[in-house]
Write a protein that holds these residues in place. Structure first.
Motif, PDB file in Angstrom:
ATOM      1  N   MET A   1      30.851  45.145  19.935  1.00  0.00           N
ATOM      2  CA  MET A   1      29.973  45.893  19.217  1.00  0.00           C
ATOM      3  C   MET A   1      28.455  45.248  19.080  1.00  0.00           C
ATOM      4  O   MET A   1      28.326  44.183  18.570  1.00  0.00           O
ATOM      5  CB  MET A   1      30.389  46.133  17.944  1.00  0.00           C
ATOM      6  N   THR A   2      27.484  45.925  19.390  1.00  0.00           N
ATOM      7  CA  THR A   2      26.131  45.198  19.142  1.00  0.00           C
ATOM      8  C   THR A   2      25.763  45.191  17.710  1.00  0.00           C
ATOM      9  O   THR A   2      26.297  45.977  17.025  1.00  0.00           O
ATOM     10  CB  THR A   2      24.988  46.115  19.916  1.00  0.00           C
ATOM     11  N   THR A   3      25.025  44.478  17.406  1.00  0.00           N
ATOM     12  CA  THR A   3      24.150  44.460  16.209  1.00  0.00           C
ATOM     13  C   THR A   3      23.848  46.054  15.884  1.00  0.00           C
ATOM     14  O   THR A   3      23.937  46.320  14.499  1.00  0.00           O
ATOM     15  CB  THR A   3      23.112  43.272  15.843  1.00  0.00           C
ATOM     16  N   SER A   4      22.966  46.525  16.498  1.00  0.00           N
ATOM     17  CA  SER A   4      22.585  47.947  16.167  1.00  0.00           C
ATOM     18  C   SER A   4      23.590  48.914  15.947  1.00  0.00           C
ATOM     19  O   SER A   4      23.602  49.655  15.191  1.00  0.00           O
ATOM     20  CB  SER A   4      21.595  48.241  17.321  1.00  0.00           C
ATOM     21  N   GLU A   5      24.743  48.873  16.846  1.00  0.00           N
ATOM     22  CA  GLU A   5      25.836  49.872  16.477  1.00  0.00           C
ATOM     23  C   GLU A   5      26.599  49.315  15.444  1.00  0.00           C
ATOM     24  O   GLU A   5      26.995  50.308  14.302  1.00  0.00           O
ATOM     25  CB  GLU A   5      26.826  49.510  17.734  1.00  0.00           C
ATOM     26  N   PHE A   6      26.690  48.052  14.916  1.00  0.00           N
ATOM     27  CA  PHE A   6      27.131  47.587  13.822  1.00  0.00           C
ATOM     28  C   PHE A   6      26.622  48.189  12.492  1.00  0.00           C
ATOM     29  O   PHE A   6      26.914  48.486  11.548  1.00  0.00           O
ATOM     30  CB  PHE A   6      27.446  46.006  13.693  1.00  0.00           C
ATOM     31  N   TRP A   7      25.175  48.004  12.519  1.00  0.00           N
ATOM     32  CA  TRP A   7      24.215  48.283  11.525  1.00  0.00           C
ATOM     33  C   TRP A   7      24.506  49.977  11.151  1.00  0.00           C
ATOM     34  O   TRP A   7      24.568  50.401  10.224  1.00  0.00           O
ATOM     35  CB  TRP A   7      22.701  47.893  11.907  1.00  0.00           C
ATOM     36  N   LYS A   8      24.319  50.658  12.300  1.00  0.00           N
ATOM     37  CA  LYS A   8      24.726  52.107  12.229  1.00  0.00           C
ATOM     38  C   LYS A   8      25.953  52.575  11.637  1.00  0.00           C
ATOM     39  O   LYS A   8      26.054  53.415  10.835  1.00  0.00           O
ATOM     40  CB  LYS A   8      24.323  52.888  13.633  1.00  0.00           C
ATOM     41  N   GLN A   9      27.001  51.801  12.131  1.00  0.00           N
ATOM     42  CA  GLN A   9      28.351  51.912  11.434  1.00  0.00           C
ATOM     43  C   GLN A   9      28.102  51.706   9.854  1.00  0.00           C
ATOM     44  O   GLN A   9      28.645  52.166   9.219  1.00  0.00           O
ATOM     45  CB  GLN A   9      29.421  51.295  11.856  1.00  0.00           C
ATOM     46  N   VAL A  73      22.478  41.269   8.681  1.00  0.00           N
ATOM     47  CA  VAL A  73      23.649  41.220   9.410  1.00  0.00           C
ATOM     48  C   VAL A  73      24.062  39.876   9.787  1.00  0.00           C
ATOM     49  O   VAL A  73      23.172  39.266  10.218  1.00  0.00           O
ATOM     50  CB  VAL A  73      23.379  42.241  10.721  1.00  0.00           C
ATOM     51  N   VAL A  74      25.126  39.610   9.552  1.00  0.00           N
ATOM     52  CA  VAL A  74      25.829  37.927   9.787  1.00  0.00           C
ATOM     53  C   VAL A  74      26.567  38.046  11.008  1.00  0.00           C
ATOM     54  O   VAL A  74      27.353  39.185  11.363  1.00  0.00           O
ATOM     55  CB  VAL A  74      26.328  37.562   8.416  1.00  0.00           C
ATOM     56  N   LEU A  75      26.185  37.313  12.238  1.00  0.00           N
ATOM     57  CA  LEU A  75      26.801  37.340  13.175  1.00  0.00           C
ATOM     58  C   LEU A  75      27.510  35.978  13.317  1.00  0.00           C
ATOM     59  O   LEU A  75      27.426  35.225  12.651  1.00  0.00           O
ATOM     60  CB  LEU A  75      25.841  37.005  14.437  1.00  0.00           C
ATOM     61  N   ARG A  82      29.475  40.663  12.131  1.00  0.00           N
ATOM     62  CA  ARG A  82      30.926  40.383  11.417  1.00  0.00           C
ATOM     63  C   ARG A  82      30.565  40.935  10.021  1.00  0.00           C
ATOM     64  O   ARG A  82      31.622  41.370   9.316  1.00  0.00           O
ATOM     65  CB  ARG A  82      31.197  38.906  11.039  1.00  0.00           C
ATOM     66  N   CYS A  83      29.608  40.861   9.251  1.00  0.00           N
ATOM     67  CA  CYS A  83      29.376  41.514   7.965  1.00  0.00           C
ATOM     68  C   CYS A  83      27.889  41.605   7.472  1.00  0.00           C
ATOM     69  O   CYS A  83      27.002  41.451   8.174  1.00  0.00           O
ATOM     70  CB  CYS A  83      29.819  40.416   7.035  1.00  0.00           C
TER      71      CYS A  83
END
Length: 151
Positions: A1-9, A73-75, A82-83
């Motif tokens: 999952m990309t950071t952008s997708e994670f942020w949107k989720q 967003v922590v990678l 991840r969080c």
């Protein structure tokens, strides 16, 4: 999952408006190796709720000073999100004035002496790398945060 997708989720799961949500960027606790994974696991478990950086490192590297309310967003070490954490307090304190109450939020050490020894070693490494003098009263940027989302 990309950071952008994670942020949107994250925004969807927390019912936030994308146009109103604070996004301050990405954060990795270590560049590589076991230390990074250990720190990330402490963040995910809630045992690590603070980061400490020499003020001179931030100034010399022309980094933006952290501000309370920033959300990151922590990678992990593979650049996988991840969080999400939020800075709840940012303080600049001389190293020799940091209390155990604050130092223990780093989540890594059993007592103040252990933490101080590791912090002094880290300060020396940063000083050598960036070209400043590490002193007992070197100013440290203390970023206190809370985990606000993990998937």
């Amino acid at each position: 999952m990309t950071t952008s997708e994670f942020w949107k989720q994250y925004l969807k799961d927390t019912n936030q408006n994308e146009n109103e949500a604070v996004y301050s960027g990405e954060l990795v606790f270590e560049d590589e190796g076991m230390t990074g994974r250990t720190q990330l696991s402490m963040v995910l478990s809630g045992s690590k709720t603070a980061m400490f950086t020499p003020l001179e490192t931030i100034e010399i590297n022309l980094e933006k000073m952290p501000v309370t309310g920033e959300v990151y967003v922590v990678l992990d070490t593979n650049d996988e999100p991840r969080c999400v954490i939020e800075l709840t307090d940012v303080r600049i304190i001389p190293l020799n004035e940091i209390s155990w109450e604050l130092a223990r939020k780093d989540g890594e050490d059993e007592d103040m002496q252990d933490w101080k020894e590791k912090m002094e070693e880290f300060l020396e490494e940063e000083a050598d790398l960036c070209g400043f003098e590490a002193l007992p009263d070197s100013k440290i940027v203390c970023e206190i945060f809370k985990l606000i989302y993990k998937k």
